[in-house]
Write a protein that holds these residues in place. Structure first.
Motif, PDB file in Angstrom:
ATOM      1  N   PHE A  54     -15.748  19.803 -44.584  1.00  0.00           N
ATOM      2  CA  PHE A  54     -16.238  18.435 -44.514  1.00  0.00           C
ATOM      3  C   PHE A  54     -14.817  17.841 -45.311  1.00  0.00           C
ATOM      4  O   PHE A  54     -14.259  16.732 -44.945  1.00  0.00           O
ATOM      5  CB  PHE A  54     -17.277  18.003 -44.877  1.00  0.00           C
ATOM      6  CG  PHE A  54     -17.493  16.576 -45.062  1.00  0.00           C
ATOM      7  CD1 PHE A  54     -18.080  15.798 -44.008  1.00  0.00           C
ATOM      8  CD2 PHE A  54     -17.451  15.965 -46.250  1.00  0.00           C
ATOM      9  CE1 PHE A  54     -17.860  14.365 -43.756  1.00  0.00           C
ATOM     10  CE2 PHE A  54     -17.310  14.558 -46.451  1.00  0.00           C
ATOM     11  CZ  PHE A  54     -17.772  13.734 -45.189  1.00  0.00           C
ATOM     12  N   ILE A  55     -14.392  18.603 -46.437  1.00  0.00           N
ATOM     13  CA  ILE A  55     -13.490  17.775 -47.284  1.00  0.00           C
ATOM     14  C   ILE A  55     -12.199  18.064 -46.769  1.00  0.00           C
ATOM     15  O   ILE A  55     -11.356  16.924 -46.447  1.00  0.00           O
ATOM     16  CB  ILE A  55     -13.619  18.532 -48.775  1.00  0.00           C
ATOM     17  CG1 ILE A  55     -14.919  18.237 -49.442  1.00  0.00           C
ATOM     18  CG2 ILE A  55     -12.224  18.328 -49.301  1.00  0.00           C
ATOM     19  CD1 ILE A  55     -15.011  18.992 -50.466  1.00  0.00           C
ATOM     20  N   VAL A  56     -11.977  19.048 -46.012  1.00  0.00           N
ATOM     21  CA  VAL A  56     -10.673  19.306 -45.403  1.00  0.00           C
ATOM     22  C   VAL A  56     -10.615  18.217 -44.091  1.00  0.00           C
ATOM     23  O   VAL A  56      -9.507  17.587 -43.864  1.00  0.00           O
ATOM     24  CB  VAL A  56     -10.587  20.662 -44.824  1.00  0.00           C
ATOM     25  CG1 VAL A  56      -9.363  20.848 -43.949  1.00  0.00           C
ATOM     26  CG2 VAL A  56     -10.451  21.787 -45.928  1.00  0.00           C
ATOM     27  N   THR A  57     -11.477  18.216 -43.415  1.00  0.00           N
ATOM     28  CA  THR A  57     -11.573  17.168 -42.081  1.00  0.00           C
ATOM     29  C   THR A  57     -11.502  15.926 -42.648  1.00  0.00           C
ATOM     30  O   THR A  57     -10.575  14.987 -41.875  1.00  0.00           O
ATOM     31  CB  THR A  57     -12.797  17.513 -41.228  1.00  0.00           C
ATOM     32  OG1 THR A  57     -13.803  17.456 -41.983  1.00  0.00           O
ATOM     33  CG2 THR A  57     -12.741  18.575 -40.303  1.00  0.00           C
ATOM     34  N   THR A  58     -12.271  15.603 -43.526  1.00  0.00           N
ATOM     35  CA  THR A  58     -11.877  13.933 -44.014  1.00  0.00           C
ATOM     36  C   THR A  58     -10.504  13.857 -44.594  1.00  0.00           C
ATOM     37  O   THR A  58      -9.975  12.691 -44.307  1.00  0.00           O
ATOM     38  CB  THR A  58     -13.140  13.930 -45.447  1.00  0.00           C
ATOM     39  OG1 THR A  58     -14.495  14.303 -45.090  1.00  0.00           O
ATOM     40  CG2 THR A  58     -13.268  12.517 -46.043  1.00  0.00           C
ATOM     41  N   GLY A  59     -10.062  14.854 -45.328  1.00  0.00           N
ATOM     42  CA  GLY A  59      -8.792  14.619 -45.824  1.00  0.00           C
ATOM     43  C   GLY A  59      -7.762  14.448 -44.744  1.00  0.00           C
ATOM     44  O   GLY A  59      -6.679  13.586 -44.796  1.00  0.00           O
ATOM     45  N   ASP A  60      -8.025  15.119 -43.535  1.00  0.00           N
ATOM     46  CA  ASP A  60      -7.104  15.007 -42.652  1.00  0.00           C
ATOM     47  C   ASP A  60      -7.073  13.707 -41.863  1.00  0.00           C
ATOM     48  O   ASP A  60      -6.363  13.157 -41.413  1.00  0.00           O
ATOM     49  CB  ASP A  60      -7.223  16.214 -41.348  1.00  0.00           C
ATOM     50  CG  ASP A  60      -6.702  17.366 -42.016  1.00  0.00           C
ATOM     51  OD1 ASP A  60      -5.900  17.531 -42.810  1.00  0.00           O
ATOM     52  OD2 ASP A  60      -7.095  18.451 -41.539  1.00  0.00           O
ATOM     53  N   PHE A  61      -8.227  13.013 -41.633  1.00  0.00           N
ATOM     54  CA  PHE A  61      -8.445  11.962 -41.066  1.00  0.00           C
ATOM     55  C   PHE A  61      -8.017  10.899 -42.005  1.00  0.00           C
ATOM     56  O   PHE A  61      -6.831   9.871 -41.410  1.00  0.00           O
ATOM     57  CB  PHE A  61     -10.188  11.538 -40.870  1.00  0.00           C
ATOM     58  CG  PHE A  61     -11.125  12.269 -39.901  1.00  0.00           C
ATOM     59  CD1 PHE A  61     -10.224  13.191 -39.267  1.00  0.00           C
ATOM     60  CD2 PHE A  61     -12.068  12.368 -39.961  1.00  0.00           C
ATOM     61  CE1 PHE A  61     -11.175  13.739 -38.116  1.00  0.00           C
ATOM     62  CE2 PHE A  61     -12.950  13.080 -39.030  1.00  0.00           C
ATOM     63  CZ  PHE A  61     -12.293  13.929 -38.319  1.00  0.00           C
ATOM     64  N   LEU A  62      -8.036  11.090 -43.373  1.00  0.00           N
ATOM     65  CA  LEU A  62      -7.613   9.879 -44.070  1.00  0.00           C
ATOM     66  C   LEU A  62      -5.978  10.044 -44.197  1.00  0.00           C
ATOM     67  O   LEU A  62      -5.329   8.850 -44.079  1.00  0.00           O
ATOM     68  CB  LEU A  62      -7.982   9.895 -45.595  1.00  0.00           C
ATOM     69  CG  LEU A  62      -9.445   9.846 -45.931  1.00  0.00           C
ATOM     70  CD1 LEU A  62     -10.007  10.028 -47.173  1.00  0.00           C
ATOM     71  CD2 LEU A  62      -9.890   8.352 -45.315  1.00  0.00           C
ATOM     72  N   ARG A  63      -5.551  11.120 -44.103  1.00  0.00           N
ATOM     73  CA  ARG A  63      -3.970  11.322 -43.789  1.00  0.00           C
ATOM     74  C   ARG A  63      -3.431  10.657 -42.565  1.00  0.00           C
ATOM     75  O   ARG A  63      -2.373  10.011 -42.789  1.00  0.00           O
ATOM     76  CB  ARG A  63      -3.788  12.908 -43.981  1.00  0.00           C
ATOM     77  CG  ARG A  63      -2.241  13.229 -44.316  1.00  0.00           C
ATOM     78  CD  ARG A  63      -2.031  14.775 -44.229  1.00  0.00           C
ATOM     79  NE  ARG A  63      -2.872  15.461 -43.155  1.00  0.00           N
ATOM     80  CZ  ARG A  63      -2.419  16.599 -42.491  1.00  0.00           C
ATOM     81  NH1 ARG A  63      -1.590  17.266 -43.161  1.00  0.00           N
ATOM     82  NH2 ARG A  63      -2.913  17.054 -41.317  1.00  0.00           N
ATOM     83  N   LYS A  64      -4.196  10.944 -41.755  1.00  0.00           N
ATOM     84  CA  LYS A  64      -3.690  10.270 -40.454  1.00  0.00           C
ATOM     85  C   LYS A  64      -3.866   8.645 -40.649  1.00  0.00           C
ATOM     86  O   LYS A  64      -2.713   7.817 -40.038  1.00  0.00           O
ATOM     87  CB  LYS A  64      -4.675  10.484 -39.146  1.00  0.00           C
ATOM     88  CG  LYS A  64      -4.272  10.150 -38.008  1.00  0.00           C
ATOM     89  CD  LYS A  64      -2.943  10.803 -37.415  1.00  0.00           C
ATOM     90  CE  LYS A  64      -2.208   9.995 -36.226  1.00  0.00           C
ATOM     91  NZ  LYS A  64      -0.785  10.600 -36.064  1.00  0.00           N
ATOM     92  N   ILE A  65      -5.046   8.145 -41.258  1.00  0.00           N
ATOM     93  CA  ILE A  65      -5.090   6.530 -41.204  1.00  0.00           C
ATOM     94  C   ILE A  65      -3.938   6.019 -42.214  1.00  0.00           C
ATOM     95  O   ILE A  65      -3.432   5.003 -41.944  1.00  0.00           O
ATOM     96  CB  ILE A  65      -6.300   6.470 -41.997  1.00  0.00           C
ATOM     97  CG1 ILE A  65      -7.493   6.347 -40.997  1.00  0.00           C
ATOM     98  CG2 ILE A  65      -6.381   4.987 -42.639  1.00  0.00           C
ATOM     99  CD1 ILE A  65      -8.838   6.486 -41.667  1.00  0.00           C
ATOM    100  N   GLU A  66      -3.408   6.980 -43.133  1.00  0.00           N
ATOM    101  CA  GLU A  66      -2.181   6.503 -44.259  1.00  0.00           C
ATOM    102  C   GLU A  66      -1.152   6.452 -43.418  1.00  0.00           C
ATOM    103  O   GLU A  66       0.029   5.955 -44.019  1.00  0.00           O
ATOM    104  CB  GLU A  66      -2.294   7.402 -45.421  1.00  0.00           C
ATOM    105  CG  GLU A  66      -3.216   6.986 -46.530  1.00  0.00           C
ATOM    106  CD  GLU A  66      -3.103   7.801 -47.541  1.00  0.00           C
ATOM    107  OE1 GLU A  66      -2.319   8.546 -47.841  1.00  0.00           O
ATOM    108  OE2 GLU A  66      -3.992   7.369 -48.510  1.00  0.00           O
ATOM    109  N   GLU A  67      -0.766   6.880 -42.110  1.00  0.00           N
ATOM    110  CA  GLU A  67       0.420   7.183 -41.421  1.00  0.00           C
ATOM    111  C   GLU A  67       0.967   5.589 -41.150  1.00  0.00           C
ATOM    112  O   GLU A  67       0.170   4.966 -40.748  1.00  0.00           O
ATOM    113  CB  GLU A  67       0.405   7.862 -40.312  1.00  0.00           C
ATOM    114  CG  GLU A  67       0.626   9.396 -40.640  1.00  0.00           C
ATOM    115  CD  GLU A  67       0.700  10.355 -39.268  1.00  0.00           C
ATOM    116  OE1 GLU A  67       0.674   9.335 -38.092  1.00  0.00           O
ATOM    117  OE2 GLU A  67       0.704  11.429 -39.159  1.00  0.00           O
ATOM    118  N   PRO A  68       2.250   5.461 -41.430  1.00  0.00           N
ATOM    119  CA  PRO A  68       2.618   4.086 -40.914  1.00  0.00           C
ATOM    120  C   PRO A  68       2.569   3.907 -39.461  1.00  0.00           C
ATOM    121  O   PRO A  68       2.421   4.858 -38.764  1.00  0.00           O
ATOM    122  CB  PRO A  68       4.288   4.048 -41.148  1.00  0.00           C
ATOM    123  CG  PRO A  68       4.540   5.489 -41.841  1.00  0.00           C
ATOM    124  CD  PRO A  68       3.343   6.332 -42.001  1.00  0.00           C
ATOM    125  N   GLY A  69       2.189   2.555 -39.049  1.00  0.00           N
ATOM    126  CA  GLY A  69       1.843   2.522 -37.966  1.00  0.00           C
ATOM    127  C   GLY A  69       0.313   2.762 -37.017  1.00  0.00           C
ATOM    128  O   GLY A  69       0.071   2.568 -35.978  1.00  0.00           O
TER     129      GLY A  69
END
Ligand code: SF4
Length: 397
Positions: A54-69
């Motif tokens: 869960f921690i890993v998938t949450t981190g991956d989602f947030l990393r995507k959200i932080e991407e420019p654009g």
């Protein structure tokens, strides 16, 4: 509004799977592989009580959200649900809560459920379901080729190169709706060209356990490569195993509840799944020792002496698959699990009796939580030493 569906990169299957969605007109993308940034973000926003996947998938989602654009109005994260005796059924709900709390209310979370064997994927389009299934099964087969070839390659790097090319071709073929059987024939030829030395078969290690952890090389500290570096050959339980299991449960539950339409659907679904699996594996069968998956009912029978069938979920599959691997010649089993995983812990408890029943087969309960663990390498080395001894005993009596 049309949203792009982002698929967590649990394994290489994410690429052909997202291609299957695109082939049916649904924008989809595999998220990049997890990295240190994933962990940083996942840990920052979790309480510490959640399961590691869960921690890993949450981190991956947030990393995507932080991407420019990144456009939250045009994005959806894919997080399937599963019923069973653990926390996985809560993942997508908690992801929703997290995203809302962090102010990402517009981002959608798409959660097909195992209760109906993921029948609602892509609005239940048959074309999509068949393409997605073929994408998953074909990737399972590519991974078998990779894992049975790489330990014996004469020129280091050859197998990885052929595998990567094959995965890219598969992704493209799925997206374009091409004939995958023809492609598997081509891929088989390419693997045949790899120069190997298999005069002596290395000890085979069955990698079983929690589906995310055993597949996600970032989370399991690349356990397969570590086994190979220590002189072993690792066989990874395929992802299709879980899908077959959900089909079986769908069948049983429908029969118990006298939902005969659903029962018929489940029976047909299994037939279609077997049909495509058989067609895709045929061209590579002769190249593999681990070339046939047992039926779910067989796996459940294997685990029956250790666990009641009503204990649904991954524990029962882990034990059953371990038996299957030993029958096929494995000399050791690694139960890969997240730290504090409930089904994983049950399996670890049962493993003591299991080992006694299989002449003390080496068994390693390997739990990971994203922290560096030097003792794991030492345990792996000792385990591989025992596996070699077990193989020799098996061979020479
Ligand atoms: S299988 Fe283990 S890690 Fe996965 S959700 Fe259940 S308890 Fe958590």
């Amino acid at each position: 509004m049309e949203r792009t569906i982002y698929i967590p990169n649990m394994a290489d299957h994410a690429y052909p799977l997202s291609a299957a969605l695109r082939s049916c007109g649904i924008p989809a993308e595999a998220l990049p592989e997890s990295d240190d940034q994933t962990l940083l973000l996942g840990r920052k926003y979790s309480t510490g009580r959640e399961c590691f996947p869960f921690i890993v998938t949450t981190g991956d989602f947030l990393r995507k959200i932080e991407e420019p654009g990144f456009d939250p109005d045009k994005a959806a994260f894919f997080m399937p649900l599963a019923s069973g005796p653990c926390r996985f059924g809560q993942y997508s709900h908690i992801h929703r809560v997290f995203l809302d709390r962090l102010g990402h209310k517009q981002v959608a979370v798409i959660s097909p459920t195992s209760a109906n064997s993921y029948a609602d994927i892509g609005g239940a389009s048959l074309k999509l379901r068949i393409r997605a299934w073929q994408a998953l099964v074909a990737t399972d087969i590519l991974q078998k080729l990779l894992h049975e070839t790489r330990p014996y390659e004469v020129n280091q790097g050859d197998t990885d190169r052929v595998y990567k090319k094959a995965l890219a071709k598969l992704t493209e073929a799925v997206e374009k709706g091409k004939n995958l059987v023809r492609l598997m024939k081509q891929i088989a030829e390419e693997f045949k060209q790899i120069k190997i030395d298999r005069r002596e078969r290395k000890p085979i290690i069955g990698i079983v356990g929690e589906i995310f952890m055993r597949n996600n090389r970032f989370s399991n500290d690349n356990v397969i490569r570590r086994v190979e570096a220590l002189g072993g050959e690792a066989w990874l339980a395929p992802i299709s195993e879980w899908i077959y299991y959900t089909t079986q449960r769908y069948k049983e539950d429908s029969a118990a509840e006298r939902k005969y339409r659903d029962l018929l659907k489940a029976i047909l679904q299994e037939k279609v799944q077997r049909y495509y699996e058989h067609r895709l594996e045929k061209p590579v069968k002769k190249l593999l020792l681990n070339n046939e998956e047992p039926r779910t009912t067989e796996v459940l029978q294997y685990s029956a002496p250790y666990m009641h069938f009503s204990f649904g979920g991954e524990a029962i599959l882990t034990i059953g698959k371990a038996v299957d691997y030993i029958r096929k010649g494995a000399s050791g089993i690694i139960n890969v699990m997240p730290f504090s995983c409930m089904p994983g812990t049950v399996v670890a408890i049962v493993s003591k009796r299991f080992r006694e029943d299989f002449n003390g087969i080496p068994w390693l309960n390997a739990s990971y939580d994203g922290q560096e663990d030097a003792s794991m390498l030492v345990r792996l080395e000792a385990f591989m030493h025992q596996a070699r001894q077990y193989r020799d005993k098996r061979r020479f009596g």
